[in-house]
Design an enzyme around this catalytic site. Structure first.
Site, PDB file in Angstrom:
ATOM      1  CD1 TRP A   1      -8.792  -5.907   8.406  1.00  0.00           C
ATOM      2  CD2 TRP A   1      -7.430  -5.101   9.753  1.00  0.00           C
ATOM      3  NE1 TRP A   1      -7.995  -5.468   7.758  1.00  0.00           N
ATOM      4  CE2 TRP A   1      -7.058  -4.858   8.667  1.00  0.00           C
ATOM      5  CE3 TRP A   1      -7.329  -3.954  10.933  1.00  0.00           C
ATOM      6  CZ2 TRP A   1      -6.248  -3.803   8.347  1.00  0.00           C
ATOM      7  CZ3 TRP A   1      -6.745  -3.699  11.094  1.00  0.00           C
ATOM      8  CH2 TRP A   1      -5.735  -3.518   9.300  1.00  0.00           C
TER       9      TRP A   1
ATOM     10  CB  SER B   1       3.395  -4.217   4.726  1.00  0.00           C
ATOM     11  OG  SER B   1       3.284  -4.126   3.006  1.00  0.00           O
TER      12      SER B   1
ATOM     13  CG  HIS C   1      -4.102   0.866   7.614  1.00  0.00           C
ATOM     14  ND1 HIS C   1      -4.840   1.364   7.467  1.00  0.00           N
ATOM     15  CD2 HIS C   1      -4.028  -0.511   6.837  1.00  0.00           C
ATOM     16  CE1 HIS C   1      -6.223   0.747   6.132  1.00  0.00           C
ATOM     17  NE2 HIS C   1      -4.933  -0.730   5.579  1.00  0.00           N
TER      18      HIS C   1
ATOM     19  NE  ARG D   1      -9.792  -4.562   6.070  1.00  0.00           N
ATOM     20  CZ  ARG D   1      -9.754  -3.066   5.724  1.00  0.00           C
ATOM     21  NH1 ARG D   1     -10.926  -2.347   5.338  1.00  0.00           N
ATOM     22  NH2 ARG D   1      -8.318  -2.860   5.347  1.00  0.00           N
TER      23      ARG D   1
ATOM     24  CD  GLU E   1      -5.810  -1.910  -3.699  1.00  0.00           C
ATOM     25  OE1 GLU E   1      -5.665  -3.410  -3.483  1.00  0.00           O
ATOM     26  OE2 GLU E   1      -5.224  -0.954  -3.128  1.00  0.00           O
TER      27      GLU E   1
ATOM     28  CG  ASN F   1      -1.852  -1.340   1.434  1.00  0.00           C
ATOM     29  OD1 ASN F   1      -2.183  -1.553  -0.144  1.00  0.00           O
ATOM     30  ND2 ASN F   1      -2.277  -0.878   2.373  1.00  0.00           N
TER      31      ASN F   1
ATOM     32  CG  ASP G   1      -8.431  -7.952  -2.490  1.00  0.00           C
ATOM     33  OD1 ASP G   1      -7.498  -8.158  -2.488  1.00  0.00           O
ATOM     34  OD2 ASP G   1      -8.875  -7.924  -2.056  1.00  0.00           O
TER      35      ASP G   1
END
Ligand code: SFD
Ligand code: AMP
Length: 628
Positions: free
Chosen positions: A222, A439, A392, A253, A128, A64, A355
């Site tokens: 999660w 990450s 995040h 989610r 993405e 990401n 995914d």
């Protein structure tokens, strides 16, 4: 269990890396380079097995954070602006920029080590979204941890990794952190680590709030159940200043199995609607004006995307659906050739399943068991319970020094990523106010922190010998739950119901009830107020007293006991900071009903500090500054 049989293992090292996740792997990789140069020892300690520990255990389907600086598409300034807006103006530019300028090279290393990254026909990475690239990432963590271990092996006797040792407490020499204490979760061994510098990279925290998955679904969440607030506990107990402890993350989610939504929103360009088919991002766009300038900027901050959805649920307009079927149809609709369209359809179906299979296998099982075919059926999405994950879209963690060349004077104190405690460094989910590292950024920040921490070892060679009495005291305290269980286990015929002790699971339920009902958890629509927070804090004080009566029947439960003590500290710093910040800045993460608006006077960092000498908490405001 007889605690006299516990061997005390003493490990001496130079740089001690606590945790084995993405940041730890980056740290080990980078540290081994500098350790070789300076003939220093590096030790990594993980409570689990590095191959599959932490948030990336199951794998990921995207990286990401990738800027692609070489292609000239993005700049570091663009990224800083994006992150700060997503966090409603609260972010450290210096920290975000430092990660952003180095992250691409980490991603190139991952590829070199064997991580398959999606490529288009011209050999470019497949994006993405603007900052995210797609990967075939089921084995992401295996690949990265293997490289970290190989780097340590190159150091010979000076490179060491120890797995299945749970880190419990920091060890201090006055105002300097000089090590850590912990225990093996497999053998009767108590560990003392002596180090010249310590890097805290033990991830964020889950199960502080009551999860939506209870009963049969308990354990599903999660965030990985293994990360339980050790990072925050460690820095707090060492007396370090913390920041953004109020900024929890509430991800939206796929409902009940927590499948990711990023690929659907960004790659497949899917829409989410209420049960009436209304796209709330359009019908409720007016609400965003209230949260200007952040609410009206693009992309809409994650918390506000949540908030618009929550307003629908509150009005009884659920379920909320991800229109996977419409998105897939839309993507093939302009392909005139029927054969090509069919092929594209198959490709999209396979990408949709991958995914989930790459990072949340249970979501694929959920689809299969409910006869859901994404090309035909929309799927429910929902806001999860809150988590603490600063890498995040949350921000809670230690307040760290920025890099010399970028940080304003008030935010640089000698070594990048050092906390306000000498010799104690933090990165990844352990450091705050630099969200959206993900990450790749966590790995990168681990590298930055390890380089600085190694330099600290070189500059500060001397540490005093440890006091044997203090070691014995720590050992007794850490192993106490085993003794408590042994002493009282025969009093009742049900191990979970005993007036002399409390088992860790029950303790966790109690904590989660307090946090859910008083600190604005999922069951109360993420709303709280001064009166509720003060009541929650009162109950938390009782819990702190009861923590002394935690009991463990074996080593695994001993770990559970300490995990919950760690969670409790994470919880307290959260409650105190939500109470301190008298405004609502992140609706969609939490809402202060007594201060329902964002206020200019709170355009600042809200920090907190627990004072080891007095046991008192201090709350502080810190200025937001631009890059030097
Ligand atoms: O999109 C102790 N993240 C994603 N990042 C991406 O780049 N792409 C994605 O696709 C991502 N998605 C995602 C992500 C996270 C999660 C939970 C899910 C999905 C379900 C974010 C990254 O995973 C995250 O940013 C990094 O992993 C953070 O790195 P780090 O090192 O700060 O944390 P870690 O990797 O979880 O490692 C923690 C380590 O600490 C150990 N540990 N060791 C000793 N003693 C103790 N007491 C300890 N407590 C913990 C752990 O074992 C672990 O080794 S997406 O869906 O959002
Ligand atoms: P997620 O799967 O929700 O963790 O998202 C992965 C990445 O996509 C993160 O960088 C998110 O901030 C981003 N993202 C997810 N949904 C959206 C959206 N609707 N608009 C903009 N960014 C998004």
């Amino acid at each position: 269990m007889d605690i006299d049989n516990f061997e005390t293992v003493i490990i001496e090292t130079d740089l001690l890396i606590l945790g084995g996740g993405m940041a730890a792997c980056g740290a080990a990789f980078e540290a081994s380079h500098w350790a070789k140069k300076h003939n220093k020892k590096v030790t990594v300690v993980d409570k689990a097995s590095m191959e599959r520990s932490g948030a990336v255990a199951m794998g990921l389907s995207a990286i990401n954070l990738y800027l692609g600086l070489k292609n000239g598409k993005n700049t570091i300034e663009d990224y800083v602006k994006y992150v700060k807006n997503d966090l409603m103006g609260i972010a450290r530019d210096d920290l975000v920029a430092n990660i952003a300028r180095h992250v691409d090279s980490s991603v190139h290393l991952f590829e070199k080590w064997g991580l398959p990254i999606w490529k288009d026909d011209d050999g470019n990475y497949v994006n993405e979204g603007r900052w995210q690239i797609m990967i075939h990432g089921e084995s992401y963590k295996n690949i990265v941890s293997e490289a970290a271990k190989n780097a340590l092996k190159e150091l010979g006797d000076n490179g060491q990794y120890i797995e299945r040792v749970f880190i419990t407490e920091p060890i201090m020499d006055g105002d300097r952190c000089v090590g850590a204490a912990g225990f093996s979760v497999r053998e009767n061994k108590f560990y003392i680590f002596k180090a010249k510098s310590v890097l805290d990279v033990m991830g964020g925290a889950v199960h502080v709030f009551r999860p939506r998955s209870v009963g049969e679904g308990l354990g599903r969440s999660w965030y990985p159940p293994f990360n339980s607030g050790a990072s925050a506990y460690f820095t707090l107990k060492a007396g370090a200043e913390m920041t953004c402890q109020e900024v929890r993350f509430v991800p939206v989610r796929f409902k009940d199995s927590y499948g990711p939504v990023g690929a659907w929103f960004l790659l497949f360009k899917s829409k989410a609607t209420n049960a009436k088919g209304e796209n709330y991002m359009e019908t409720r766009a007016g609400e965003l004006e209230k949260w200007a300038p952040y609410g009206t900027a693009k992309p809409t901050p994650a918390n506000l995307r949540n908030y618009l959805m929550m307003l629908e649920v509150e009005e009884g307009n659920g379920p909320i659906y991800m229109k996977t079927d419409e998105a897939i149809k839309e993507l093939v609709t302009n392909i005139p050739d029927a054969k090509q369209a069919k092929r594209k359809m198959k490709e999209l179906e396979s990408e949709a399943w991958e995914d989930f299979l790459d990072m949340t296998v249970s979501q694929a099982l959920n689809w299969a068991s409910h006869n859901i075919m994404p090309e035909e059926t929309p799927s429910e999405i929902a806001a999860c319970e809150p988590y603490f994950i600063s890498s995040h879209s949350g921000a809670s963690g230690a307040w760290i020094s920025g890099p010399k060349d970028l940080a304003p004077d008030s935010k640089f104190w000698g070594y990048a990523n050092m906390t306000t405690v000498k010799g104690l460094f933090a990165a990844g989910d352990a450091s705050g106010a630099s969200s959206h590292k993900f990450s790749s950024g966590s790995f990168t920040e681990g590298r930055i922190a390890a380089k600085a921490a190694l330099a600290f070892c070189v500059d500060n060679e001397e540490i005093k010998p440890f006091d044997d009495e203090r070691i014995e005291e720590l050992k007794k305290n850490i192993l106490q739950p085993l003794l408590t269980f042994e002493q009282h286990k025969d009093y009742a015929n049900d191990v979970d119901v005993n007036p002399n002790f409390i088992k860790p699971k029950m303790f966790m339920f109690r904590l989660q009830k307090i946090m859910d009902e008083y600190a604005g958890g999922a069951s109360v629509g993420f709303k709280t107020s001064k009166a509720l927070l003060e009541k929650g804090l009162e109950f938390l004080q009782f819990m702190k007293e009861d923590a002394e009566k935690l009991a463990a029947s074996d080593l695994n439960e001993l770990m559970r006991c300490w995990e919950n003590v760690h969670r409790m500290w994470q919880a307290e710093s959260h409650l105190r900071t939500v109470l301190f910040r008298e405004e609502t800045r992140w609706p969609g993460y939490y809402f202060r009903t007594d201060h329902p608006e964002m206020k200019a006077e709170w355009e600042c960092f809200t920090n907190c500090k627990w004072e080891p000498e007095t046991g008192e908490w201090e709350m502080l405001k810190r200025e937001i500054e631009d890059l030097k």
